[in-house]
Design an enzyme around this catalytic site. Structure first.
Site, mmCIF file in Angstrom:
data_model
loop_
_atom_site.group_PDB
_atom_site.id
_atom_site.type_symbol
_atom_site.label_atom_id
_atom_site.label_comp_id
_atom_site.label_asym_id
_atom_site.label_seq_id
_atom_site.Cartn_x
_atom_site.Cartn_y
_atom_site.Cartn_z
ATOM 1 N N ASP A 114 52.507 41.826 49.995
ATOM 2 C CA ASP A 114 51.736 42.661 49.052
ATOM 3 C C ASP A 114 51.299 43.978 49.679
ATOM 4 O OD1 ASP A 114 51.823 40.839 46.984
ATOM 5 O OD2 ASP A 114 49.928 39.879 47.524
ATOM 6 N N ARG A 141 35.045 38.604 51.941
ATOM 7 C CA ARG A 141 35.375 39.854 51.235
ATOM 8 C C ARG A 141 34.355 40.975 51.394
ATOM 9 N NH1 ARG A 141 40.479 38.933 51.645
ATOM 10 N NH2 ARG A 141 41.152 37.113 50.469
ATOM 11 N N ASP A 186 38.814 38.378 44.126
ATOM 12 C CA ASP A 186 38.702 39.234 45.311
ATOM 13 C C ASP A 186 38.615 40.715 44.960
ATOM 14 O OD1 ASP A 186 38.546 37.152 47.083
ATOM 15 O OD2 ASP A 186 40.718 36.977 47.283
ATOM 16 N N SER A 215 49.855 30.164 47.492
ATOM 17 C CA SER A 215 49.098 31.305 47.994
ATOM 18 C C SER A 215 47.963 30.733 48.850
ATOM 19 C CB SER A 215 48.551 32.100 46.811
ATOM 20 O OG SER A 215 47.450 32.860 47.246
HETATM 21 N N1 ARG Z 1 39.416 30.787 44.531
HETATM 22 C C1 ARG Z 1 38.922 31.274 45.765
HETATM 23 C C2 ARG Z 1 37.909 32.366 45.568
HETATM 24 O O1 ARG Z 1 37.907 32.982 44.552
HETATM 25 C C3 ARG Z 1 40.029 31.703 46.701
HETATM 26 C C4 ARG Z 1 40.802 32.909 46.275
HETATM 27 C C5 ARG Z 1 42.042 33.190 47.135
HETATM 28 N N2 ARG Z 1 42.918 32.053 47.135
HETATM 29 C C6 ARG Z 1 44.144 32.034 47.594
HETATM 30 N N3 ARG Z 1 44.742 30.877 47.583
HETATM 31 N N4 ARG Z 1 44.759 33.080 48.042
HETATM 32 O O2 ARG Z 1 37.115 32.594 46.429
#
Ligand code: ARG
Length: 391
Positions: free
Chosen positions: A14, A93, A122, A174
């Site tokens: 990405d 984050r 995110d 992911s």
């Molecule tokens: N659902 C989680 C959150 O919003 C993780 C997000 C990223 N997940 C991932 N498998 N890349 O904090």
């Protein structure tokens, strides 16, 4: 002069495509990569950045700051989202966003960019943090605007533009990882009829392969912060690393959550967070010995709100900072050691030692040394029950 943008860069597909896309739009791209505890090779990142024509890259190990300023606060608050998520991704984050802003200032850039998808949490967390810290910065999220909507189209784009990407082979899930845990989503787990894929787990052994004998680990807290493990003084980061290993062996800290994203979607995520769960549980055990009942029950409400704020990326909001101040005050006497028993996915307390216990054996006991005055109970109940008597 070229417009300058600071991009949060992981070196993956990405963000590698983001670099090129931004360059094609006429930007000078400065990259920033943070190590919060995933597989991370600064050399590799720098090499890739050079190959992609990035003018400058900042590579920073932020694990200690992450542990001390983010994880520790969440731990003192016992923050867990929707009962199952210890917030690993969510806590990382705001830290990344804070550095994006810092570096943009250092570089005198008017823009920051990230490779977050257009339907996840995110993007909300990073954008909101940037807007709180510097509302003048402009944010670019290529994944919200470009036409590359699948992994296949990104790979084709990378090929066409000769973008150096290493793993182009099919990625089933992911995955987002840091020291506080791993988030795994996608693939067959998007179908709620399917149990989690055993092969997807990274940190934890399958329940079938856990030892037949329990493991024990003793955690010492000072004012709510873990300071020793099995009587040895260690930094928080090291304690987390050790607990992830021990907990992983006993299949501790797995969860499978249908969660409510900030953007309104329900989604499914599998989490592994052995250290997080052991520490939160141990911390709660110590608090149960030390804190009075009103503080404890109010703290549960705070934990819920705290987790929601962290989940939504409101880490730098006034409410979240105020809750930190409250939580910090409650931790004054949260000092002591909790020995946890780990066995086949379960965590329980094996012993509790507190420096300032409110638990008094002479009051609780049913034995000889009882000092509780039973005669007082009668009058107390007479008055206590007054508001509830309707006859
Ligand atoms: N659902 C989680 C959150 O919003 C993780 C997000 C990223 N997940 C991932 N498998 N890349 O904090």
């Amino acid at each position: 002069m070229k417009k300058k943008v600071v991009l949060a860069y992981s070196g993956g597909l990405d963000t590698s495509c983001c670099v090129r896309w931004l360059q094609d739009k006429g930007f000078e791209v400065v990259c920033f990569s943070a190590n919060l505890g995933s597989e991370f090779s600064p050399e590799e990142l720098k090499k890739k950045a050079k190959q992609s024509g990035i003018s400058k890259i900042y590579v920073m190990d932020l694990q200690k700051e992450f542990a001390q300023e983010y994880i520790l606060r969440a731990l003192k608050a016992n923050a867990v989202y929707e009962s199952k998520y210890a917030l690993s991704t969510a806590l990382g984050r705001p830290l990344i966003a804070k550095y994006l802003v810092d570096i943009a200032h250092r570089e005198k850039a008017d823009y920051v960019a990230h490779g977050c998808s257009g339907k996840g949490n995110d993007q909300v967390r990073i954008d909101t943090t940037v807007k709180i810290l510097d509302p003048k910065l402009k944010i670019i999220a290529p994944l919200r605007v470009w036409k590359l909507t699948s992994r296949e189209s990104e790979i084709a784009y990378a090929k066409e533009k000769k973008i150096p990407v290493s793993a182009t082979k099919e990625k089933i899930y992911s995955i987002d990882r840091n020291i506080w845990g791993i988030s795994i989503e996608g693939g067959m787990m998007e179908d709620l009829n399917n149990a989690p894929d055993e092969a997807a787990y990274v940190l934890t052994k399958s329940m079938e392969k856990t030892p037949a004998k329990a493991g024990f680990v003793e955690i010492e807290f000072y004012k709510g912060a873990p300071v020793k493990i099995n009587a040895k003084k260690k930094g928080l980061l090291e304690i987390i690393e050790i607990l992830n290993k021990i907990g992983g062996k006993h299949c501790i800290g797995r969860s499978d959550l249908i969660e409510d994203r900030t953007v309104g979607i329900k989604s499914r995520e599998i989490y592994e967070a052995p250290a997080a769960w052991i520490l939160i549980r141990a911390h709660q055990e110590l608090e149960s010995v030390v804190l009075d009942k009103d503080t404890l029950s109010f703290k549960e409400i705070v934990a819920l709100k705290y987790a929601q704020l962290a989940y939504q990326g409101l880490w730098f909001s006034r409410l979240k900072k105020s809750l930190d101040a409250f939580v910090e005050l409650t931790q004054e006497r949260v000092t002591g050691s909790i020995k946890m028993k780990l066995f086949k996915g379960s965590i329980s307390a094996a012993s509790r030692k507190a420096k300032y216990p409110l638990y008094k054996k002479e009051l609780a006991t049913y034995g000889e040394k009882d000092q509780f005055n039973r005669q007082d109970a009668k009058g107390f109940i007479e008055i206590f029950s007054l508001p509830y008597r309707e006859k």
